[in-house]
Design an enzyme around this catalytic site. Structure first.
Site, short mmCIF file in Angstrom:
data_model
loop_
_atom_site.label_atom_id
_atom_site.label_comp_id
_atom_site.label_asym_id
_atom_site.label_seq_id
_atom_site.Cartn_x
_atom_site.Cartn_y
_atom_site.Cartn_z
N ILE A 98 0.27 3.60 4.28
CA ILE A 98 0.72 4.46 3.19
C ILE A 98 -0.47 4.62 2.24
CG2 ILE A 98 2.38 4.77 1.32
CD1 ILE A 98 4.18 2.70 2.93
N GLU A 99 -1.08 5.79 2.31
CA GLU A 99 -2.28 6.02 1.50
C GLU A 99 -1.91 6.49 0.10
OE1 GLU A 99 -4.85 8.52 3.90
OE2 GLU A 99 -5.31 6.79 5.19
N CYS B 69 -2.03 -0.92 4.18
CA CYS B 69 -2.18 -0.89 5.64
C CYS B 69 -0.82 -1.09 6.33
CB CYS B 69 -3.11 -2.00 6.11
SG CYS B 69 -4.83 -1.76 5.69
N GLU C 229 0.05 -3.06 8.79
CA GLU C 229 0.45 -4.45 9.05
C GLU C 229 1.09 -5.08 7.81
OE1 GLU C 229 -2.41 -2.88 9.43
OE2 GLU C 229 -3.81 -4.09 10.57
N CYS D 76 -7.51 -5.03 9.94
CA CYS D 76 -8.66 -5.20 9.05
C CYS D 76 -8.68 -6.63 8.51
CB CYS D 76 -8.62 -4.19 7.91
SG CYS D 76 -7.39 -4.53 6.65
N CYS E 265 -5.89 -7.62 6.07
CA CYS E 265 -4.60 -7.82 6.74
C CYS E 265 -4.57 -9.13 7.51
CB CYS E 265 -4.28 -6.65 7.66
SG CYS E 265 -3.73 -5.21 6.74
N1 THU Z 1 -5.47 0.84 8.13
C1 THU Z 1 -4.37 0.15 8.51
O1 THU Z 1 -3.24 0.63 8.36
N2 THU Z 1 -4.53 -1.08 9.05
C2 THU Z 1 -5.74 -1.68 9.22
O2 THU Z 1 -5.80 -2.82 9.64
C3 THU Z 1 -6.97 -0.96 8.93
C4 THU Z 1 -6.82 0.34 8.26
C5 THU Z 1 -5.32 2.15 7.52
C6 THU Z 1 -5.69 2.23 6.06
C7 THU Z 1 -6.04 3.69 5.88
O3 THU Z 1 -4.87 4.40 5.56
C8 THU Z 1 -6.52 4.12 7.25
O4 THU Z 1 -6.15 3.10 8.16
C9 THU Z 1 -8.01 4.35 7.34
O5 THU Z 1 -8.71 3.26 6.91
#
Ligand code: THU
Length: 146
Positions: free
Chosen positions: A59-60, A69, A71, A102, A105
């Site tokens: 969810i940005e 993120c 997770e 990442c 997370c």
């Molecule tokens: N993102 C995740 O949802 N999980 C991760 O472990 C790494 C990155 C998302 C965050 C952002 O919305 C998009 O991926 C690009 O970085």
């Protein structure tokens, strides 16, 4: 601990279908991601020890740094729904390449998942290879209060 692989906390005979269904849930969740800035969709699915599946997606936010993120979204949702014990996590990136969690997370997940918890990850296309690791392999020597 069960199964032939000592890092596996799911019974081996259920591993394959567990893996497939959990990745399918993560893949479906990725389709609902809110990612208007990066366009990079991610879905996550947690399997609880009582067999439920809890999904989340990234969810940005317009301020970028507030982005959540997939997770962490899945874990927060699961905890708020009362789940406390988990047997596996799946992650599906909305691209033709697989992605692993990442660093942030990994540390967040380590709060709630034992290090031997299986982590499955795959690319978006159905039938993509499913990769397997564990949280401990993804986060060796994570931060702890000592
Ligand atoms: N993102 C995740 O949802 N999980 C991760 O472990 C790494 C990155 C998302 C965050 C952002 O919305 C998009 O991926 C690009 O970085």
């Amino acid at each position: 601990m069960t199964g032939t692989d000592e890092t596996c906390i799911l019974p081996a005979m259920h591993m394959d279908s567990e893996k497939q269904s959990l990745v399918a849930a993560a893949r479906k969740a990725a389709g609902n991601a809110y990612a208007p800035y990066s366009k990079f969709r991610v879905g996550a699915a947690l399997r609880t020890t009582d067999g439920e599946t809890v999904t989340g997606f990234n969810i940005e936010n317009v301020s970028y740094g507030l982005t959540l993120c997939a997770e962490r979204a899945a874990m927060v949702r699961a905890l708020c729904e009362g789940h406390q014990n988990f047997s596996a996590l799946a992650l599906c990136a909305g691209t033709d390449k697989p992605a692993t969690p990442c660093g942030a997370c990994r540390q967040f997940l380590a709060e709630f998942l034992p290090s031997e918890t299986p982590v499955f990850y795959a690319a978006l296309p159905e039938g993509s290879q499913i990769f397997e690791t564990t949280l401990g392999e993804l986060l060796p020597n994570g931060f702890v209060l000592k």
